[in-house]
Write an enzyme that holds these catalytic residues in place. Structure first.
Site, short mmCIF file in Angstrom:
data_model
loop_
_atom_site.label_atom_id
_atom_site.label_comp_id
_atom_site.label_asym_id
_atom_site.label_seq_id
_atom_site.Cartn_x
_atom_site.Cartn_y
_atom_site.Cartn_z
N GLU A 146 -36.19 19.96 18.50
CA GLU A 146 -35.52 20.42 16.55
C GLU A 146 -35.46 19.57 16.05
OE1 GLU A 146 -33.56 20.21 19.26
OE2 GLU A 146 -31.26 19.42 18.50
N CYS A 193 -31.26 19.93 25.50
CA CYS A 193 -29.83 19.32 25.99
C CYS A 193 -28.67 19.78 26.61
CB CYS A 193 -29.67 18.63 24.39
SG CYS A 193 -28.40 16.71 25.20
N HIS A 242 -34.00 16.64 21.42
CA HIS A 242 -33.52 18.04 21.06
C HIS A 242 -35.14 17.63 20.15
CE1 HIS A 242 -29.25 18.12 20.79
NE2 HIS A 242 -29.51 17.05 21.30
N1 GLN Z 1 -22.68 17.41 26.88
C1 GLN Z 1 -24.61 17.18 27.31
C2 GLN Z 1 -24.11 15.28 26.84
O1 GLN Z 1 -23.34 14.66 26.25
C3 GLN Z 1 -25.44 17.47 25.64
C4 GLN Z 1 -25.13 16.62 24.51
C5 GLN Z 1 -25.56 17.89 23.52
O2 GLN Z 1 -26.64 18.35 23.80
N2 GLN Z 1 -26.49 17.04 22.57
O3 GLN Z 1 -24.89 14.81 27.97
#
Ligand code: GLN
Length: 533
Positions: free
Chosen positions: A511, A383, A509
């Protein structure tokens, strides 16, 4: 099976005793007997969901496939049982009140005074029974957050009292307490447990099963005493002593026949103990793995392991399936500098650049991405971590000084990570990100295609920013490939540098989908690459 059975899991004496693990273990044992089981958690705070909570308050925010930002215990439920939870599996006091207040505004209460009892308690009961009525589970296990005696949890306790009365043998209460060891007296003390059970009784709830957490083995005599004082059958007092891994807890519970006791109390046939073969294989592989694989975790919450719970679990599962013992080097990205990066990252076998929000520690993450790219150290960006790989590539390969994510620098001349179109109009912070499972199509000539072994995947998201497609061609021409694309929105979901050993970033994600018996292919492959480094 007929009527749904409801198991309530409450806690006393102290918080953090592991109600989530006990709930998951009970769920696992019942599921292994062929029952259709789900687990639900009630959190007695006013927030609608933990999505707006700082990880310091609440650890990781887990995301369900249907896009709910949830308590991290749902991660345990999914990892133990291999089930998919939903929005209905995690409910807060905020949501209960909101729903009641919305009904009041609609006029649903026909002029009545709206009160905690019966209106709030009815709404709680409706949400408990929903899983049984609508989704037809055989067992619904409901974990109540907090500790008995808390002001906040009173409406939940009252709802349990009513449900136990209404449902008779179809409802049961498992109470988890703590038995401390007083070093000076060299004695284990049961008094806090007695008080906690009394507290529960004063709310009209009799515990049917007691699980006693302790750092020491509890004698049969001690358990007998607890049973006597607490109105609980002797066989229904079990202990939960610290074990090397939480995944051993189901076996420890099975050894003490906890599942049989529950079935007997609920009037169900008992039958043979399930073998739990693949579970045991997992555990013995884990116990036998001595060779170490070291992964550097670059994040800003490294003093707080719960913040990256699902990533840590995914890595450790993947290590087990690669017959390695996982060692994590926590690297606080704020302290990562060109002067110390060799010392911090020089010896690890692989690096995960963690998810996150905001600019604190971001330059350290860019630095890590550059270091591992230039030295060909296996790297997994998740992410925000993926966004870091992209920004670093723009700055140091494409030559765009000052390139950034718009989240970190609104005025960046090279907005390689930009805010998503549909996010521009968003004003409320809660529940408004791109959330939950989305489809992704994988390029057939990519490394990730080899890893997944399929073209169409579904993975879970939680973000507001995205890879800026205006730069896609340039990235591809210079060696960073966009190998996973959302077929509807054309959003880039995966990037990789195929000329390196393992340099992959995912906007989603992975995970959240890795379970004990179904470890995630990306983590498996990442650990394998780290070992081969
Ligand atoms: N802050 C980043 C976004 O909003 C990544 C978010 C995250 O890592 N869950 O795109």
């Amino acid at each position: 099976m007929g009527e749904t059975k409801y198991i309530f899991v409450t806690g006393g004496v102290a918080s953090s005793l592991g109600k989530g693990i006990i709930s998951s273990s009970i769920g696992k044992l019942l599921q292994a007997r062929g029952y259709n089981v789900t687990i639900q958690k009630f959190d007695p705070y006013i927030n609608i969901d933990p999505g707006t909570l700082n990880p310091y308050e609440h650890g990781e925010c887990y995301v369900t496939a249907d896009g709910h930002e949830a308590d991290l215990d749902l991660g345990h439920y999914e990892r133990f049982l291999g089930i998919e939870t939903t929005k209905a599996n995690n409910i807060t006091t905020g949501r209960i009140y909101k729903s009641v207040i919305d009904k009041e505004r609609r006029g649903d209460f026909l002029g009545k005074t709206v009160q905690v009892v019966p209106h709030i308690t009815d709404e709680i009961k409706r949400n408990i029974k929903l899983l049984g009525n609508k989704y037809k589970f055989d067992f619904v296990i409901t974990e109540i957050g907090g500790t008995v005696g808390d002001i906040e949890s009173l409406p939940y306790m009252e709802s349990i009292r009513q449900l136990k009365w209404e449902l008779g043998q179809n409802a049961l209460c498992v109470h988890l307490t703590y038995v401390p060891f007083l070093a000076a007296a060299k004695e284990l003390k049961t008094k806090p447990t007695q008080h906690s059970v009394k507290e529960l009784q004063s709310l009209g709830i009799q515990a049917d099963v007691l699980v006693l957490r302790s750092e020491h083995d509890l004698s049969a005599n001690l358990r007998k005493k607890v049973a006597l004082f607490c109105n609980v059958e002797e066989k229904a007092v079990v202990q939960s002593v610290d074990v090397p891994t939480i995944y051993e807890v189901p076996l420890k519970m099975q050894e003490q026949h906890l599942d049989k006791t529950i079935l007997r109390k609920m009037g169900l046939p008992i039958g043979k103990d399930p073998e739990l073969e693949s579970w045991r294989t997992f555990l013995s592989r884990r116990a036998k793995a001595f060779e170490i694989v070291t992964i550097g975790l670059v994040g800003k919450y490294v003093e707080l392991q719960d913040a990256y719970k699902s990533i840590l679990e995914s890595l450790s599962q993947a290590a087990t399936y690669n017959d390695r013992k996982l060692v994590i080097e926590y690297i606080q990205s704020e302290t990562l500098m060109p002067e110390n990066i060799d010392e911090k990252l020089g010896k690890v076998d692989g690096v995960v650049i963690c998810p996150g929000f905001g600019s604190r520690g971001i330059e350290g993450k860019f630095l890590a991405a550059r270091y591992t790219r230039e030295r060909d150290i296996p790297t997994f960006g998740v992410c925000l971590g993926m966004q870091c790989l992209v920004v670093e590539f723009a700055r140091n390969v494409l030559g765009y000084a000052g390139a950034n994510s718009v989240e970190m620098d609104e005025k960046t001349p090279y907005n390689v990570i930009d805010i998503m179109e549909e996010q521009k109009a968003v004003t409320n912070m809660g529940g408004t990100m791109r959330l939950g499972a989305y489809e992704c199509v994988i390029a057939k000539d990519s490394r990730v295609f080899g890893i997944y072994g399929q073209e169409h995947i579904q993975e879970r998201h939680r973000h507001r920013y995205e890879f800026n497609n205006d730069y896609r061609r340039e990235y591809e021409q210079n060696g960073m490939k966009c190998t996973g694309i959302n077929p509807e929105s054309d959003l880039v979901e995966i990037v990789e540098i195929p000329t390196l050993k393992w340099y992959i970033g995912t906007q989603f994600h992975p995970e959240y989908r890795s379970t004990v018996l179904n470890p995630h292919p990306l983590f498996l492959s990442f650990i394998k690459a780290a070992i081969n480094k």
